[in-house]
Design an enzyme around this catalytic site. Structure first.
Site: not given
Length: 241
Positions: A82, A109, A126, A193-194
């Site tokens: 991810h 990201h 992040h 955010t996941t």
């Protein structure tokens, strides 16, 4: 619960915040993509303080300076399918609101998840912190493309492993090397955010975007692909600056 056990729990929680959740598969597109996260993780679909957001219409405030004290280094780099995540060791603290948060990990990201004034950046980092009560605080730093890159990236990119692999990092890399010199920021309340998209996360988005070369940013993008969650409604929240 013993202190050491509690610390282990915090690390596991922080890692899970940016990695795969074993209860259900998820991805950024297709059947298990972001539009369908809410089917398996209720907060992703029903939460009212979700991240990322487009930072605009901010409110002026007297924000206290972020007290960032990163003295440690990156221990290992993980490619979990991810994101590319760097786990750290040593003393790496964020003090805000009179509370101390320990840096657990940072991850990437491409492109950015948060926008600033309607602008999306090619890369966002992040930095995930946790305090003694398990509360989370995230510092987000944007990167734009420029002729001169970030030297810390070269150290990190040389050790990016294959999917589902872990690569120890022998070279000294201080997490602060990926933060801008100017520490002015936007602040808002948000979420992971996941999945599971848990809310109650304090967000601090750096106003200054740093530069990375096109090659550096593309190297990460080739490994991770597009791993940005779509923008979420601001709802009744206020963004401070």
């Amino acid at each position: 619960m013993k202190l050491q056990s509690f610390k282990v729990l915090l690390v596991a929680m922080a890692v899970a915040s940016a990695t795969s959740i074993q209860a259900a598969e998820w991805s950024y597109e297709g059947e298990n993509g972001a539009d369908n996260w809410g089917k398996h993780f209720a907060t992703c679909g029903e939460g009212v303080n979700q991240t990322p957001i487009d930072i605009k219409g901010t409110v002026k405030a007297e924000l206290s300076p972020l007290q960032i004290d990163y003295q440690g280094k990156v221990r290992e780099v993980i490619n979990n399918g991810h994101t590319v995540q760097a786990n750290v060791e040593g003393k790496n603290q964020l003090i805000i609101d009179g509370d101390t948060f320990e840096l657990q990990q940072f991850h990437f990201h491409t492109p950015s998840e948060n926008y600033i004034g309607g602008k999306q950046f090619p890369l966002e980092v992040h930095f995930v912190h946790a305090n003694a009560d398990g509360q989370l605080a995230v510092i987000a730093a944007m990167f734009k493309t420029g002729p001169r890159g970030n030297e810390a990236f070269n150290t990190l990119l040389a050790k990016v492993p294959e999917k589902d692999q872990i690569q120890p990092l022998q070279d000294d890399l201080n997490p602060a090397d990926l933060l801008p010199r100017e520490r002015e920021y936007f602040r808002f309340n948000g979420s992971l955010t996941t999945p599971p998209c848990s809310e109650g996360v304090r967000w601090f988005v750096m106003r200054e975007a740093q530069a990375g070369t096109e090659q550096q940013i593309d190297s990460l993008h080739q490994v991770m692909g597009d791993n940005a969650r779509p923008l979420q409604p601001l709802n009744a929240r206020v963004v401070l600056e």
